[in-house]
Design a protein around this motif. Structure first.
Motif, PDB file in Angstrom:
ATOM      1  N   ALA A  97       0.812  -1.212   0.000  1.00 11.25           N
ATOM      2  CA  ALA A  97       0.000   0.000   0.000  1.00 11.25           C
ATOM      3  C   ALA A  97       0.850   1.269   0.000  1.00 11.25           C
ATOM      4  N   GLY A  98       1.956   1.228  -0.745  1.00  8.44           N
ATOM      5  CA  GLY A  98       2.818   2.397  -0.839  1.00  8.44           C
ATOM      6  C   GLY A  98       3.662   2.655   0.389  1.00  8.44           C
ATOM      7  N   GLN A 121      -4.445  -0.560   5.776  1.00  7.46           N
ATOM      8  CA  GLN A 121      -5.707  -0.749   5.069  1.00  7.46           C
ATOM      9  C   GLN A 121      -6.473   0.573   5.018  1.00  7.46           C
ATOM     10  N   THR A 122      -7.092   0.849   3.885  1.00  8.95           N
ATOM     11  CA  THR A 122      -7.919   2.047   3.743  1.00  8.95           C
ATOM     12  C   THR A 122      -9.116   1.932   4.673  1.00  8.95           C
ATOM     13  N   PRO A 128      -8.225  -7.243  -0.054  1.00 11.26           N
ATOM     14  CA  PRO A 128      -6.901  -7.792   0.280  1.00 11.26           C
ATOM     15  C   PRO A 128      -5.791  -6.926  -0.325  1.00 11.26           C
ATOM     16  N   LEU A 129      -4.684  -6.776   0.414  1.00 14.19           N
ATOM     17  CA  LEU A 129      -3.571  -5.923  -0.010  1.00 14.19           C
ATOM     18  C   LEU A 129      -2.396  -6.795  -0.434  1.00 14.19           C
ATOM     19  N   GLY A 130      -2.026  -6.721  -1.716  1.00 13.55           N
ATOM     20  CA  GLY A 130      -0.864  -7.467  -2.182  1.00 13.55           C
ATOM     21  C   GLY A 130       0.436  -6.821  -1.694  1.00 13.55           C
ATOM     22  N   PHE A 131       1.424  -7.672  -1.366  1.00 14.95           N
ATOM     23  CA  PHE A 131       2.704  -7.136  -0.888  1.00 14.95           C
ATOM     24  C   PHE A 131       3.853  -7.843  -1.597  1.00 14.95           C
ATOM     25  N   LEU A 153      -2.288  -9.363   2.369  1.00 18.66           N
ATOM     26  CA  LEU A 153      -2.648  -9.102   3.764  1.00 18.66           C
ATOM     27  C   LEU A 153      -4.165  -8.999   3.855  1.00 18.66           C
ATOM     28  N   LEU A 154      -4.753  -9.776   4.740  1.00 19.83           N
ATOM     29  CA  LEU A 154      -6.208  -9.805   4.913  1.00 19.83           C
ATOM     30  C   LEU A 154      -6.580  -8.923   6.101  1.00 19.83           C
ATOM     31  N   ILE A 155      -6.916  -7.682   5.808  1.00 20.66           N
ATOM     32  CA  ILE A 155      -7.270  -6.718   6.850  1.00 20.66           C
ATOM     33  C   ILE A 155      -8.679  -6.218   6.566  1.00 20.66           C
TER      34      ILE A 155
END
Length: 463
Positions: A97-98, A121-122, A128-131, A153-155
């Motif tokens: 997420a930057g 997380q927004t 889900p957020l890829g890393f 990441l599951l947030i």
């Protein structure tokens, strides 16, 4: 010649860079390939090659482990990975997420842990957020950029979305319902609960079944359903709520209430505000009060259906008035309608639910109404037929007598009123000719009754 050799060297270097050139022979057990290359045993002899997207002496990222269960935005998430390098790892970073988060050495050796706060997380999101994980060793080698993220990441920071709220009915067994003004009404005396269905979707941790309920919009602490909501047997994420018919509306009462479906996910995130097609509210009415029927003794206006002749006395006379024993309509029915009314303050009147009957008569009696279903008041009419009715004490003036007429009305959900009955006077006389108006002052003899050439009574005066 020297230039040609230089071109060959350059071409060879490009070939290696494409990660397809052999990098020496190897065996299945020697593990003698340069870091980043793998031993391809299908070659004869086996050779070391580079997999697309890797490079020689790069730091290799392996065994990436991220939680497979959801976390809330208030929690931190720990990711672990194994880093392999020809020299010691100098630094490693997880990018998501930057934002960058440094890794710390773990156990066993070569393992690194990355602690990521849930705030990456927004707010209000469950996507889900890829890393990706990057690393550099002390020799300056870096990890090969991965073609795809190393993981997700599951947030979860978004509650369930509620939509398609529907009060179902009618139910098997005769449950009557009516859609009046966009609101469905239910008959209170039906024993089964009212079924309300709703689609509850959550792309994160999932809706918590224990949180699901229906509450009054006007009083969110007041629950209107009972028992445990049940999942639909065929449609995923559809739930059924059980609403008792006595509760929000007291027994033997009628009224409406607006409700809301409440849902929370397994991490405690409440549902977002309604928007677009995601509407969590509904409304319904429950009717436990019988409508009322009203009827009074009315009669055709004086002279109805008789010739406009001042010498005629019509059986449809003035006050108190009479109905004919046999009218001029089909099968002896009257041509004038008898009317009655109905009133209901709940679901409203059913224009097709009224009944009428005349004591002793086997002839059909069907009232009709032009009022709309759900109207508070409705007027009904029917053309009575007294030709086979039972008459009470004979009236020596008309040859008829009183007849009993009974009516009922029903509301839109099928509640029927009590029977309302009245007595009306019925006359066997259709009309009588006033002989004096025709110049007769006296009769010389008894009248003659004849059926030829047509039914008639013949009288003669003195002259």
């Amino acid at each position: 010649m020297a230039r040609l050799f230089k071109l060959v060297i350059v071409a060879s270097g490009l070939f290696f860079g494409c990660s397809v050139s052999p990098l020496g022979t190897c065996t299945a057990t020697s593990n003698n390939c340069t870091n980043g290359a793998v031993c391809e045993l299908q070659h004869d002899p086996p050779v070391c090659t580079l997999t697309q997207g890797t490079c020689l002496d790069c730091v290799t990222v392996k065994n990436v482990n991220a939680p497979t269960t959801w976390s809330s935005r208030a929690q931190s998430v720990t990711v672990s990975a194994t880093l392999e390098s020809s020299t010691a790892v100098a630094s490693t970073t997880l990018q998501v997420a930057g934002q960058d988060f440094a890794g710390t050495p773990g156990s066993p050796a070569g393992t690194y842990n990355f602690v990521v706060p849930g705030t990456v997380q927004t707010p209000g999101s469950e996507t889900p957020l890829g890393f990706k994980i990057t690393a550099t060793d002390t020799a300056g080698h870096t990890s090969a950029p991965p073609v795809n993220p190393h993981g997700q990441l599951l947030i979860d920071d978004r509650g369930p979305v509620v939509s398609n709220v529907v009060a179902n009915g009618p139910h098997p067994g005769g449950d009557a319902t009516a859609l009046i003004g966009g609101r469905k009404w239910f008959k209170q005396s039906t024993p089964d609960d009212i079924d309300v269905q709703a689609d509850i979707n959550d792309g994160g941790s999932g809706a918590d079944p224990a949180s699901l309920k229906l509450v009054l919009q006007s009083s969110p602490s007041t629950r209107v359903d009972h028992l445990t909501p049940t999942a639909d047997s065929t449609t995923a994420n559809r739930w059924h709520f059980h609403v008792p018919r006595v509760g929000a509306i007291a027994v033997n009462s009628e009224g409406t209430f607006d409700f809301k479906v409440v849902a929370v996910d397994k991490l405690g995130n409440v549902q977002p505000a309604d928007s677009g097609t995601a509407v969590s509210t509904g409304t319904m009415g429950v009717d436990g009060v019988l409508p009322t029927a009203s009827i009074s003794a009315t009669y055709p206006p004086a002279g109805t259906d008789c010739d406009n002749d001042p010498g005629i006395v019509c059986g449809h006379d003035s006050a108190p008035g009479h109905w004919w024993r046999r009218g001029l309509g089909p099968n002896g029915a009257e041509l004038t309608a008898m009317t009655f009314t109905g009133n209901d303050q709940g679901s409203g009147m059913d224009p097709g639910g009224a009944t009428c009957s005349i004591a002793g008569s086997l002839l059909p009696c069907t009232p009709t109404s032009s009022d709309a279903i759900g109207a508070t008041n409705a007027t009904f009419g029917f053309k009575p037929n007294f030709s086979d009715a039972s008459l009470g004490t004979p009236d020596t003036k008309t040859g008829g007598g009183p007849a009993s007429v009974s009516v009922t009305v029903a509301d839109a959900v099928g509640n029927a009123s009590a029977v309302k009955s009245i007595s009306v006077d019925v006359s066997r006389v259709r009309w009588i000719q006033k002989l004096a108006a025709k110049g007769f002052t006296s009769v010389t003899g008894a009248p003659v009754i004849s059926s030829q050439p047509a039914p008639q009574v013949i009288v003669s005066d003195i002259g």
